[in-house]
Design an enzyme around this catalytic site. Structure first.
Site, PDB file in Angstrom:
ATOM      1  CG  ASP A 124      -7.011 -12.803 -13.118  1.00  0.00           C
ATOM      2  OD1 ASP A 124      -7.854 -13.504 -13.691  1.00  0.00           O
ATOM      3  OD2 ASP A 124      -6.421 -13.137 -12.073  1.00  0.00           O
ATOM      4  CD  GLU A 177      -9.684 -20.505 -11.749  1.00  0.00           C
ATOM      5  OE1 GLU A 177      -9.611 -20.678 -10.528  1.00  0.00           O
ATOM      6  OE2 GLU A 177     -10.512 -19.737 -12.260  1.00  0.00           O
ATOM      7  CG  ASP A 219      -5.938   3.255   0.514  1.00  0.00           C
ATOM      8  OD1 ASP A 219      -5.014   2.417   0.603  1.00  0.00           O
ATOM      9  OD2 ASP A 219      -6.599   3.423  -0.534  1.00  0.00           O
ATOM     10  CG  ASN A 272      -2.946   5.446  -1.050  1.00  0.00           C
ATOM     11  OD1 ASN A 272      -2.954   4.320  -0.551  1.00  0.00           O
ATOM     12  ND2 ASN A 272      -3.919   5.906  -1.794  1.00  0.00           N
ATOM     13  CG  HIS A 311      -6.266 -15.354  -5.896  1.00  0.00           C
ATOM     14  ND1 HIS A 311      -5.761 -15.960  -7.021  1.00  0.00           N
ATOM     15  CD2 HIS A 311      -7.573 -15.149  -6.142  1.00  0.00           C
ATOM     16  CE1 HIS A 311      -6.729 -16.102  -7.907  1.00  0.00           C
ATOM     17  NE2 HIS A 311      -7.840 -15.605  -7.403  1.00  0.00           N
ATOM     18  CG  ASP A 312      -9.044 -18.656  -5.850  1.00  0.00           C
ATOM     19  OD1 ASP A 312      -9.408 -17.573  -5.339  1.00  0.00           O
ATOM     20  OD2 ASP A 312      -9.168 -18.921  -7.058  1.00  0.00           O
ATOM     21  CG  ASP A 334      -1.436   1.557  -3.683  1.00  0.00           C
ATOM     22  OD1 ASP A 334      -0.232   1.431  -3.963  1.00  0.00           O
ATOM     23  OD2 ASP A 334      -1.839   2.108  -2.617  1.00  0.00           O
ATOM     24  CG  ASP A 342     -11.675 -15.908 -12.988  1.00  0.00           C
ATOM     25  OD1 ASP A 342     -10.945 -16.332 -12.076  1.00  0.00           O
ATOM     26  OD2 ASP A 342     -12.893 -15.706 -12.851  1.00  0.00           O
ATOM     27  CG  ASP A 379      -1.687   1.252   1.426  1.00  0.00           C
ATOM     28  OD1 ASP A 379      -1.890   1.974   0.421  1.00  0.00           O
ATOM     29  OD2 ASP A 379      -2.100   1.537   2.571  1.00  0.00           O
TER      30      ASP A 379
END
Ligand code: TEU
Ligand code: CA
Length: 561
Positions: free
Chosen positions: A101, A259, A28, A26, A330-331, A32, A205, A24
């Protein structure tokens, strides 16, 4: 084929970035693009030469970007298209390619096409999606029994038109109607748009779901996946992929990886056979399903079963097709513990062993952010700590029974949950692991003080430095790239031992998957003049693959001539 396309992905080592959790810039609390830019040197030093970036397009984030509302722009939280362009330029300067993706089985329900489509039966966009009348006298029952991959019916009722739309994922992810040529043309345009901006490929995907069987017949009984047989590798899938390839992909020097949950060797060959012009590679799921009942409920890992899957795919795609090598994404939960059992104080040894076990195989290797420093699953204490939309569906399915089942569901989700992989990347021992100066969108794993990039960079013996060595070793290594594959002791419960050979040279790979000493008996037919130890996770003190007692998680690679 047209000859323009090179097979660069066969020499790639691909790093997957899940942008929300990477870095990150910035404060928040959300990762990003400028955060990614600040870490490009890190990636270059790691030695990877391509990045697969999970979705960074405009999205209301029902499923963290896998629900896209504008395919041609960047999510506000992640930055701007200008930032993105700077990121790509920075990657290319460093010899790193970018794979985006491509999520085109479905859009967000906030995509302008769906907003239009929902307006009524006569809207020109109606047929961009899959709308049907319901069953029963008043049409208030879903058109068929298909279930969403996240649970519950795959249909959502629309009061205004009295029809239902199909969503194989959340109800905010309506499925596109690929049978509509206009939809296919739109996808071609999106793909061309990004290729023209310099993208080097796509991870497609759930691409095997895009073609649904005509008439949308009821599916047979199937826990958690009713309807599968009517839309996985559906009737027109090869036609649609070939069209996308012919019209767009074939004209660029790009790669695709589809995928493909549930794909068999035979199907994978069809998808990736170069003469057919569809995809370049696929992600199969078999090895990440060996420790699951019904692809869902955790089951004890059997090493012989895992090895059998590897052997099957190594041999099955040897001359036709090309493998993708991964343990994490990520899954999936983190690979440590999952594939190694309780590693106690041997996290480093276990993580290095896993790397050796996988990455000496043939195929394109993928490493998921944090895997290279041995990040672990998160110790979730309650279901509320899971942010994944899947949890919302699970809870809904539980209904009034939730309080009763909460403990066991938490246990299952802690083993299986996708958020295990989505906690912030651990950069340093500073607050929030150096991921953000604000409040992270999802909790940082409390072990960040011990497990982080800064500490691993400083430790010559770290997992990270081992990955660098392994990635460098793989580079331009023809034995790994082209070599044959042979497994020894296939039924051994603790040891994974395989050989790769090519033009008179051989790699001998030996891994102890268990946290205990294991006796190894030398293979009888191994003849050689020289034997060099190339990779080892314990002090480089072995000289040959002879009779020995392997230490807990000991793993090594010999080059034999
Ligand atoms: O995943 C597709 C998919 O099959 C997943 O549902 C997978 O089986 C599950 O996550 C395992 O627990 C892709 C994306 O990778 C995933 O992040 C998205 O949620 C999904 O598609 C919808 O786009
Ligand atoms: Ca941010």
């Amino acid at each position: 084929m047209d000859g323009i396309r090179t097979r660069w992905y066969k020499d790639a080592f691909i790093y997957q970035i899940y942008p929300r959790s990477f870095c990150d810039s910035n404060g928040d609390g959300v990762g990003d693009i400028r955060g990614i830019i600040s870490k490009l040197d890190y990636l270059k030093e790691l030695g990877v030469n391509a990045v697969w970036l999970s979705p960074c397009y405009k999205s209301p984030n029902d499923d963290n970007g896998y629900d896209i509302s504008d395919y041609r722009d960047i999510m506000d939280e992640f930055g701007t298209l200008e930032d993105w362009k700077e990121m790509v330029a920075g990657m290319h300067e460093r010899g790193i390619k970018l794979i985006m993706d491509l999520v085109v089985n479905h859009t967000s329900d906030e995509h302008p096409w769906f907003i239009e489509s929902r307006k009524g039966k006569d809207n020109p966009y109606r047929d961009y999606y899959i709308w049907r009348k319901g069953k029963g006298k008043d049409g208030k029952k879903p058109p068929n029994n298909w279930t969403s991959r996240f649970g519950g019916s795959a249909w959502e009722y629309d009061e205004a038109s009295g029809e239902w739309y199909l969503h194989l994922f959340t109800k905010k992810q309506p499925d596109l109607n690929w049978d509509n040529p206009k939809v296919r043309k739109e996808v071609q345009d999106i793909v061309r748009y990004w290729l023209d901006l310099g993208v080097d490929g796509f991870r497609c995907d759930v691409i095997t779901y895009i073609s649904k069987r005509e008439g949308l017949p009821d599916g047979k009984f199937n826990i958690g996946a009713v309807g599968d047989e009517h839309f996985t590798h559906g009737p027109n899938i090869h036609k649609y992929l070939n069209e996308l390839f012919t019209e767009v992909l074939s004209k660029y020097d790009c790669m695709t990886v589809g995928e493909a949950a549930g794909v068999t060797i035979e199907q994978a060959q069809l998808y990736t056979d170069e003469s057919r012009g569809e995809l370049d590679t696929v992600f199969m799921f078999e090895h990440v399903e060996v420790d699951r009942y019904f692809r869902m409920f955790p089951k004890k890992l059997s090493l012989p079963r895992l090895k059998a899957v590897f052997a099957k795919w190594q041999l099955g795609l040897r001359d036709k097709g090309w493998n993708s090598l991964y343990y994490e994404n990520h899954d999936q939960p983190r690979s440590l513990k999952r594939f190694t059992g309780d590693y106690g104080n041997l996290r480093k040894e276990a993580a290095k062993m896993l790397a050796i076990s996988l990455y000496m195989q043939q195929g394109t290797p993928y490493v998921y952010q944090g895997q290279e420093i041995g990040m672990t699953n998160y110790p979730f204490k309650s279901l509320d700590e899971h942010k994944d939309v899947v949890i919302r569906y699970v809870r809904k399915a539980l209904g009034v029974f939730e309080p009763l089942l909460r403990k066991v569901v938490l246990k299952v989700m802690n083993i299986r949950g996708r958020d295990n992989a989505r906690t912030p990347m651990q950069w340093s021992a500073q607050e929030n692991a150096g991921f953000t100066s604000g409040t992270p969108w999802i909790n940082v794993n409390p072990n960040y003080k011990e497990i982080n990039v800064e500490a691993e960079l400083a430790d010559p013996d770290s997992i990270l430095n081992f990955y660098k060595k392994l990635i460098a070793f793989r580079k331009n290594n023809d034995i790994i790239k082209y070599g044959n594959y042979k497994e020894n002791y296939a039924s051994h419960k603790d040891i994974y031992c395989y050989e790769r050979w090519w033009h008179g040279e051989k790699l001998f790979v030996l891994c102890n998957f268990k946290n205990k000493p294991v006796e190894f008996k030398a293979t009888k037919d191994l003849a050689y003049e020289t034997c060099e130890l190339k990779l080892h996770n314990y002090g480089y003190d072995r000289t040959a693959p002879e009779d020995m007692v392997l230490r807990p998680y000991e793993a090594m690679v010999f080059l034999i001539k």
